[in-house]
Write a protein that holds these residues in place. Sequence first.
Motif, PDB file in Angstrom:
ATOM      1  N   ALA A  34       0.835  -1.204   0.000  1.00 55.18           N
ATOM      2  CA  ALA A  34       0.000   0.000   0.000  1.00 55.18           C
ATOM      3  C   ALA A  34       0.869   1.253   0.000  1.00 55.18           C
ATOM      4  N   TYR A  85      -8.184  -5.800   4.382  1.00 52.28           N
ATOM      5  CA  TYR A  85      -7.251  -5.734   3.244  1.00 52.28           C
ATOM      6  C   TYR A  85      -7.967  -6.074   1.934  1.00 52.28           C
ATOM      7  N   PHE A 133       7.945   2.418  12.453  1.00 48.28           N
ATOM      8  CA  PHE A 133       7.926   1.185  13.228  1.00 48.28           C
ATOM      9  C   PHE A 133       7.173   0.135  12.426  1.00 48.28           C
ATOM     10  N   LEU A 134       7.699  -1.074  12.426  1.00 49.39           N
ATOM     11  CA  LEU A 134       6.984  -2.166  11.774  1.00 49.39           C
ATOM     12  C   LEU A 134       6.029  -2.750  12.798  1.00 49.39           C
ATOM     13  N   ALA A 135       4.769  -2.355  12.715  1.00 50.78           N
ATOM     14  CA  ALA A 135       3.812  -2.806  13.718  1.00 50.78           C
ATOM     15  C   ALA A 135       3.027  -3.997  13.180  1.00 50.78           C
ATOM     16  N   SER A 136       1.857  -4.249  13.740  1.00 55.32           N
ATOM     17  CA  SER A 136       1.176  -5.520  13.497  1.00 55.32           C
ATOM     18  C   SER A 136       0.987  -5.844  12.015  1.00 55.32           C
ATOM     19  N   SER A 137       0.569  -4.863  11.216  1.00 60.49           N
ATOM     20  CA  SER A 137       0.276  -5.193   9.820  1.00 60.49           C
ATOM     21  C   SER A 137       1.517  -5.722   9.120  1.00 60.49           C
ATOM     22  N   ARG A 165       8.844  -0.681  -0.023  1.00 54.13           N
ATOM     23  CA  ARG A 165       8.174  -0.882   1.267  1.00 54.13           C
ATOM     24  C   ARG A 165       8.659   0.106   2.324  1.00 54.13           C
ATOM     25  N   TRP A 166       9.964   0.402   2.313  1.00 58.90           N
ATOM     26  CA  TRP A 166      10.564   1.213   3.365  1.00 58.90           C
ATOM     27  C   TRP A 166      10.486   2.686   2.976  1.00 58.90           C
ATOM     28  N   ARG A 201       5.251 -21.551   7.940  1.00 59.40           N
ATOM     29  CA  ARG A 201       5.748 -20.599   6.949  1.00 59.40           C
ATOM     30  C   ARG A 201       6.729 -21.225   5.982  1.00 59.40           C
ATOM     31  N   SER A 239       4.447  -6.706  10.666  1.00 59.18           N
ATOM     32  CA  SER A 239       5.160  -7.751  11.397  1.00 59.18           C
ATOM     33  C   SER A 239       4.413  -9.072  11.441  1.00 59.18           C
ATOM     34  N   VAL A 240       3.107  -9.017  11.592  1.00 60.08           N
ATOM     35  CA  VAL A 240       2.351 -10.260  11.778  1.00 60.08           C
ATOM     36  C   VAL A 240       1.746 -10.743  10.455  1.00 60.08           C
ATOM     37  N   MET A 241       1.293  -9.825   9.601  1.00 56.48           N
ATOM     38  CA  MET A 241       0.614 -10.229   8.376  1.00 56.48           C
ATOM     39  C   MET A 241       1.436 -10.010   7.104  1.00 56.48           C
ATOM     40  N   GLY A 242       2.536  -9.255   7.184  1.00 54.78           N
ATOM     41  CA  GLY A 242       3.287  -8.956   5.959  1.00 54.78           C
ATOM     42  C   GLY A 242       2.587  -7.934   5.076  1.00 54.78           C
ATOM     43  N   GLY A 243       1.656  -7.164   5.644  1.00 54.05           N
ATOM     44  CA  GLY A 243       0.957  -6.129   4.871  1.00 54.05           C
ATOM     45  C   GLY A 243       1.622  -4.777   5.079  1.00 54.05           C
ATOM     46  N   TRP A 244       2.368  -4.314   4.078  1.00 55.57           N
ATOM     47  CA  TRP A 244       3.166  -3.094   4.220  1.00 55.57           C
ATOM     48  C   TRP A 244       2.408  -1.872   3.733  1.00 55.57           C
ATOM     49  N   VAL A 245       2.681  -0.743   4.417  1.00 59.73           N
ATOM     50  CA  VAL A 245       2.130   0.545   4.015  1.00 59.73           C
ATOM     51  C   VAL A 245       3.298   1.523   3.883  1.00 59.73           C
ATOM     52  N   TYR A 275      -6.479  -7.522  -0.374  1.00 57.85           N
ATOM     53  CA  TYR A 275      -5.761  -8.721  -0.847  1.00 57.85           C
ATOM     54  C   TYR A 275      -5.607  -9.679   0.332  1.00 57.85           C
ATOM     55  N   MET A 314       2.597  -6.637  19.828  1.00 59.12           N
ATOM     56  CA  MET A 314       1.701  -6.584  18.676  1.00 59.12           C
ATOM     57  C   MET A 314       0.902  -7.870  18.740  1.00 59.12           C
TER      58      MET A 314
END
Lengths: 364, 364
Positions: A57, A197, B336-340, B252-253, B52, B342-348, A199, A303
Amino acid sequence: MTAYSVETGGLADGRQILYFNTQPDAGRASFADKRDLGDRVSAGEIRYDVLRDEWVAVSAGRSGRPNLPVACPLCPSDGDELTEVPAPDYEVAVFENRFPSFGGFGEPGPLPPTEATGMETSAPASGRCEVVVFSDDHDSSLVDLSPERVALIVRAQAQRTAALQARGDVAQVFCFENRGVEVGVTLHHPHGQIYGYPYTTPQTRRHLEANRRHRAATGRDLFDDILESERRGPRVIAENDHWTAFTPYAARWPFEVHLYPRHERFADLTELPEAYIESFAPLYLEVLKRCDAAYPGEQMPYMAGWHQAPVGEDRELGRLRFELVSIRRGPGRVKFLASSESVMGGWVHDLGPETSANILKEAL
Amino acid sequence: MTAYSVETGGLADGRQILYFNTQPDAGRASFADKRDLGDRVSAGEIRYDVLRDEWVAVSAGRSGRPNLPVACPLCPSDGDELTEVPAPDYEVAVFENRFPSFGGFGEPGPLPPTEATGMETSAPASGRCEVVVFSDDHDSSLVDLSPERVALIVRAQAQRTAALQARGDVAQVFCFENRGVEVGVTLHHPHGQIYGYPYTTPQTRRHLEANRRHRAATGRDLFDDILESERRGPRVIAENDHWTAFTPYAARWPFEVHLYPRHERFADLTELPEAYIESFAPLYLEVLKRCDAAYPGEQMPYMAGWHQAPVGEDRELGRLRFELVSIRRGPGRVKFLASSESVMGGWVHDLGPETSANILKEAL
């Protein structure tokens, strides 16, 4: 205590707000939002990463959001102090995020195909971002709430999961909480978030694929086998009739606790029976208390959220369960995700999963 | 200037140290390590994450490592001040990490099969972890070094890549640098690291798989198409005859710069011609200077390293290129890499890749 009511109101820029009450009707939706918020903010786009086969995103509009607002926007409105919650009190409130990473558009459209050979594929970042406020007490924390309140939060998450799944532009719903300045939290009023999401998330795709392979190889379900194996092992933190909390065999984070429902399989929160909701609350509160007691005088940053099956394809391979992870790796010390984890996905567990599980087991 | 020499010595606990010199023989290996280090520390194990399909290292021994040693262990030894480098000066030194995440064992064994249906598969964490010291000047930083020194560092990385690939227990070599307290760096003496992983890393597996699909669908190489597309786009940061530095379309970053070699394909550093090494150095230094100039008065924290093809299977699908990422997302602010994430791999991406690229382009 399973009865609860939902009242639906609107905010000044057209966003939705819902109040989840233990009483039949508390009249909270009758309070209007008197702020002048200007136009509603929409999310940006999602871009397809050809090298990782994942959507990313792009949400440049969010950088306009205030870093630290003067007054807490999650407190109830009080006289001239107008917040995101117009009512003067509440139990659990859910409203659309003012600066969403996903959603805010009109009509949702389908995702473009990613089998295309183009190097730049994008789509509107449709979907939905919501805020879930756990209490109207600013100085509280989830760990301090009653089991009844935690159960009401889970009911709200289940109701919102169903609503977001029905939108047509949401592939997967993630209900989560970030806690602690160490993970970037700036609003300390107890709250979580919900991401709808557009996706299926990368982690979930991997879990589904692993279960597909495992079923083909063994005829058994992977989540069943994980739970059975972990229950026999040395890393069970806590357990009751409906849930088992454990640190997994190949944990990545210094502290990592998974909560699996026992006896039955559920795809997501919409399928979770009331008995499981009511017994989740005390077990999760116990896990949180153990986390906070691990290093005296230090609340554990964490988290945490619900893994849920996607809405459409491969839904039958998914499994509802809860995961909490923490970067705390010692007194006053946190784990940084540096090059190996961040660039290559090569994780190193510094404490060892058994040591970490033992710290939690012995904490209370 | 392509000639350089390598002198090989040993440390008190049996670990290897190498000096990379621009002179034929500087006599540095003749200095003995006079410390009493006790027994050599070995890594732990790697565990297979069934959910995984990834290996995770468990390295509990590393928690015994000193958090902040009194004297800098990367400075040259000076009289009674005995460090990890016995010589009184050096240009570039490489030695085995005293507290490795991988390696330190005797004979390497093959990885166990992961198609097994067991829930707990592990193996010794074989492989190798090395430290690469960029300069004997404690107060320097890679960005301050000469292009000649940066080229010598790349030559050292190439030589070590070849040596680690030949061990038999290394599936992939990753040469990288972490810089800044914001990403957890405690030793500020300019240095990088080399991980010889016993497995092909999760990110690389995804890249290889994406290239396999792309080749099957188009008959073209994915990395060629990415480079061609990015060179036409608005996110090129810098370029010379041999390299293009760009922020990718689906970054992503907050800051993310990839450096791709032009005209030719290389699997890893062992194939990189001298002309490419010599032209990488000034371009990378320019990128680093732009990063540090992005927010005046603030050095940019970063993680940076070489993507290299794995040693064995699917090597022909891999591609050498360099990647730098940063969590800096504004003056004094980090992502910060928070829940989205870190846990789901959903980047913003908060800034937007074009905005981020423009900040770097306009920084000098």
